[in-house]
Design a protein around this motif. Structure first.
Motif, mmCIF file in Angstrom:
data_model
loop_
_atom_site.group_PDB
_atom_site.id
_atom_site.type_symbol
_atom_site.label_atom_id
_atom_site.label_comp_id
_atom_site.label_asym_id
_atom_site.label_seq_id
_atom_site.Cartn_x
_atom_site.Cartn_y
_atom_site.Cartn_z
ATOM 1 N N GLU A 160 0.812 -1.225 0.000
ATOM 2 C CA GLU A 160 0.000 0.000 0.000
ATOM 3 C C GLU A 160 0.843 1.273 0.000
ATOM 4 N N THR A 161 2.122 1.164 0.358
ATOM 5 C CA THR A 161 3.006 2.333 0.363
ATOM 6 C C THR A 161 4.052 2.236 -0.754
ATOM 7 N N ALA A 162 3.769 1.414 -1.761
ATOM 8 C CA ALA A 162 4.709 1.181 -2.873
ATOM 9 C C ALA A 162 6.037 0.652 -2.358
ATOM 10 N N GLY A 163 5.966 -0.200 -1.348
ATOM 11 C CA GLY A 163 7.176 -0.784 -0.786
ATOM 12 C C GLY A 163 7.727 0.039 0.360
ATOM 13 N N GLY A 164 8.986 -0.202 0.677
ATOM 14 C CA GLY A 164 9.605 0.475 1.805
ATOM 15 C C GLY A 164 9.591 1.978 1.667
ATOM 16 N N CYS A 165 9.050 2.651 2.673
ATOM 17 C CA CYS A 165 8.984 4.119 2.643
ATOM 18 C C CYS A 165 9.613 4.719 3.896
ATOM 19 N N VAL A 166 10.100 3.860 4.783
ATOM 20 C CA VAL A 166 10.816 4.284 5.983
ATOM 21 C C VAL A 166 12.125 3.513 6.012
ATOM 22 N N ASP A 173 11.909 11.242 1.974
ATOM 23 C CA ASP A 173 11.463 12.611 1.707
ATOM 24 C C ASP A 173 10.035 12.607 1.188
ATOM 25 N N GLY A 174 9.188 13.448 1.779
ATOM 26 C CA GLY A 174 7.803 13.564 1.350
ATOM 27 C C GLY A 174 6.860 12.613 2.042
ATOM 28 N N VAL A 175 7.385 11.629 2.748
ATOM 29 C CA VAL A 175 6.550 10.637 3.433
ATOM 30 C C VAL A 175 6.279 11.107 4.856
ATOM 31 N N GLY A 176 5.029 11.046 5.262
ATOM 32 C CA GLY A 176 4.649 11.395 6.623
ATOM 33 C C GLY A 176 4.374 10.151 7.444
ATOM 34 N N VAL A 177 4.823 10.149 8.693
ATOM 35 C CA VAL A 177 4.575 9.041 9.610
ATOM 36 C C VAL A 177 3.996 9.613 10.903
ATOM 37 N N ALA A 178 2.933 9.013 11.370
ATOM 38 C CA ALA A 178 2.315 9.440 12.626
ATOM 39 C C ALA A 178 1.817 8.206 13.364
ATOM 40 N N ILE A 179 1.596 8.374 14.659
ATOM 41 C CA ILE A 179 1.071 7.294 15.491
ATOM 42 C C ILE A 179 -0.307 7.715 15.996
ATOM 43 N N ARG A 186 0.553 5.276 10.994
ATOM 44 C CA ARG A 186 -0.158 5.882 9.864
ATOM 45 C C ARG A 186 0.875 6.467 8.902
ATOM 46 N N ILE A 187 0.616 6.288 7.612
ATOM 47 C CA ILE A 187 1.553 6.737 6.581
ATOM 48 C C ILE A 187 0.832 7.663 5.602
ATOM 49 N N ALA A 188 1.496 8.744 5.208
ATOM 50 C CA ALA A 188 0.966 9.662 4.193
ATOM 51 C C ALA A 188 2.078 9.983 3.199
ATOM 52 N N GLY A 189 1.687 10.564 2.071
ATOM 53 C CA GLY A 189 2.694 10.990 1.113
ATOM 54 C C GLY A 189 2.429 10.502 -0.291
ATOM 55 N N PRO A 190 3.332 10.810 -1.210
ATOM 56 C CA PRO A 190 3.102 10.550 -2.636
ATOM 57 C C PRO A 190 3.252 9.087 -3.039
ATOM 58 N N THR A 191 3.694 8.205 -2.138
ATOM 59 C CA THR A 191 3.895 6.804 -2.506
ATOM 60 C C THR A 191 2.681 5.931 -2.204
ATOM 61 N N LEU A 192 1.590 6.525 -1.734
ATOM 62 C CA LEU A 192 0.436 5.720 -1.328
ATOM 63 C C LEU A 192 -0.318 5.122 -2.513
ATOM 64 N N PHE A 193 -0.936 3.993 -2.260
ATOM 65 C CA PHE A 193 -1.749 3.317 -3.265
ATOM 66 C C PHE A 193 -3.044 4.073 -3.515
ATOM 67 N N ALA A 194 -3.746 3.680 -4.578
ATOM 68 C CA ALA A 194 -5.003 4.355 -4.937
ATOM 69 C C ALA A 194 -6.210 3.680 -4.321
ATOM 70 N N GLY A 224 12.310 11.318 16.166
ATOM 71 C CA GLY A 224 11.353 11.100 15.094
ATOM 72 C C GLY A 224 11.546 9.794 14.362
ATOM 73 N N ARG A 225 12.310 8.898 14.950
ATOM 74 C CA ARG A 225 12.577 7.601 14.320
ATOM 75 C C ARG A 225 11.474 6.621 14.695
ATOM 76 N N LEU A 226 10.957 5.925 13.689
ATOM 77 C CA LEU A 226 9.871 4.984 13.905
ATOM 78 C C LEU A 226 10.394 3.658 14.440
ATOM 79 N N HIS A 227 9.759 3.164 15.482
ATOM 80 C CA HIS A 227 10.023 1.828 16.008
ATOM 81 C C HIS A 227 8.730 1.028 15.881
ATOM 82 N N VAL A 228 8.747 0.018 15.024
ATOM 83 C CA VAL A 228 7.566 -0.807 14.816
ATOM 84 C C VAL A 228 7.543 -1.889 15.894
ATOM 85 N N LEU A 229 6.460 -1.929 16.643
ATOM 86 C CA LEU A 229 6.348 -2.857 17.768
ATOM 87 C C LEU A 229 5.694 -4.173 17.375
ATOM 88 N N GLY A 230 5.176 -4.250 16.157
ATOM 89 C CA GLY A 230 4.498 -5.460 15.705
ATOM 90 C C GLY A 230 3.091 -5.137 15.258
#
Length: 338
Positions: A160-166, A173-179, A186-194, A224-230
């Motif tokens: 859904e994010t066109a592959g690795g975006c973090v 660049d251009g990718v937004g990450v929020a919790i 949550r992911i935002a930016g120009p690499t998102l699927f339609a 601002g570094r993302l840690h994925v907990l699972g």
């Protein structure tokens, strides 16, 4: 040119192509058809090259039907090089030689890197970057690669994010990450699927106000570094506390006596669910690890409430055909009969 590579090349060169479709079963086993606009894929290609500081020829060591494989083909073609296919050569070293005298890149999953560090470390050292995705990365594997002189960058993303975006915890660049309030990444930016082909309801659940709501839990540190907990469904609610089981498993794998660990939540009359650790002890270990030590080890870096309440020692973690842990088999070892 391989048929899959030719199809991608034609798609990249077309005047106004329809979205590329990446089929994935997802964690639930329900098939999904992810629609990736060319603009999203190219945004990912360009952002990746900027982050890595170079572009060149890629070795395709993953199926082209996966989003990671698609991106390998696209990155190589956009850089002006037809990718080299691992399947068309006698082995990894031979495929590496076929890349020629250019900056070399490859995308791997952790199991592949682990094996190649045993068999083809000299070839791995010739790569500008080894992208590592497809699941959690054991810190010991990163350290082993670093000590061997292999430059590894861990990636996080999905179809859904066109592959690795973090990359190494930092968004491209251009990718937004929020919790979210629920701990969801949550992911935002120009690499998102339609969207999901033919499934507007699921699309509306996943794409909300320009954000893709992943199925993963995570946190952002002070840098601002993302840690994925699972995965969110890997969070064990025990005694009213949310415990990310994968994070506990990662910590246990850092113990010097442990070579493999998995953590699950199992129904419990007192706690609602109890956290159970399944560990494989290193051959020749003279001390091993007991429950009290495991609890202290986890509690040294995480809240004490995350520590396992049961520990099961195994000779090996049972695996499914795809190489992932057989969670049902593990659960059956400790669940009370119905």
């Amino acid at each position: 040119m391989d048929n899959a590579v030719r199809a991608v090349a034609d798609w990249l060169a077309a005047d106004d192509p329809a979205p590329w479709v990446v089929e994935t079963s997802g964690s639930t086993g329900v098939p999904k058809r992810v629609l990736l606009p060319r603009a999203a894929v190219l945004a990912s290609v360009r952002a990746s090259a900027r982050r890595l500081g170079a572009s060149g020829r890629w070795l395709l060591a993953l199926p082209a039907s996966y989003v990671a494989g698609l991106q390998v083909v696209c990155r190589s073609l956009v850089a002006g090089h037809e990718p080299v296919l691992l399947d068309e050569h006698a082995g990894f070293a031979a495929a590496t030689d076929a890349l020629g005298e250019v900056d070399r890149f490859v995308s791997l999953v952790p199991t592949q890197l682990h094996r190649l560090l045993d068999t083809d470390v000299a070839a791995l050292r010739t790569f500008h970057t080894v992208l590592l995705g497809g699941g959690p990365v054991d810190p010991r594997l990163r350290e082993r690669a670093h000590d061997a002189g292999v430059h590894v960058v861990a990636t996080y993303g999905s179809a859904e994010t066109a592959g690795g975006c973090v990359y190494d915890g930092l968004p491209l660049d251009g990718v937004g990450v929020a919790i979210g309030e629920d701990g969801r990444v949550r992911i935002a930016g120009p690499t998102l699927f339609a969207g999901y082909d033919g499934d507007p309801a699921r699309t509306a659940e996943a794409l909300v106000d320009g954000w893709f709501l992943t199925s993963d839990a995570g946190r952002l540190d002070e840098d601002g570094r993302l840690h994925v907990l699972g995965r969110l469904d890997d969070v064990v609610v025990t005694g009213g506390v949310n415990v990310p089981a994968p994070a506990v498993a990662v910590r246990l794998r850092e113990h010097p006596a442990v070579v493999a660990a998995e953590v699950l939540g199992v129904p419990d009359g007192e706690w609602g669910n109890r956290v159970v650790a399944f560990v494989v002890v290193a051959t020749g270990s003279t001390t091993g690890i007991g429950l009290d030590e495991a609890r202290d080890w986890v509690g040294a870096v995480h809240p004490r409430s995350w520590a396992p309440r049961q520990l099961v020692r195994l000779d090996a973690v049972p695996l499914l055909d795809n190489g992932k842990p057989d969670r049902l088999a593990l659960r059956a070892l400790v669940e009370e009969p119905a």
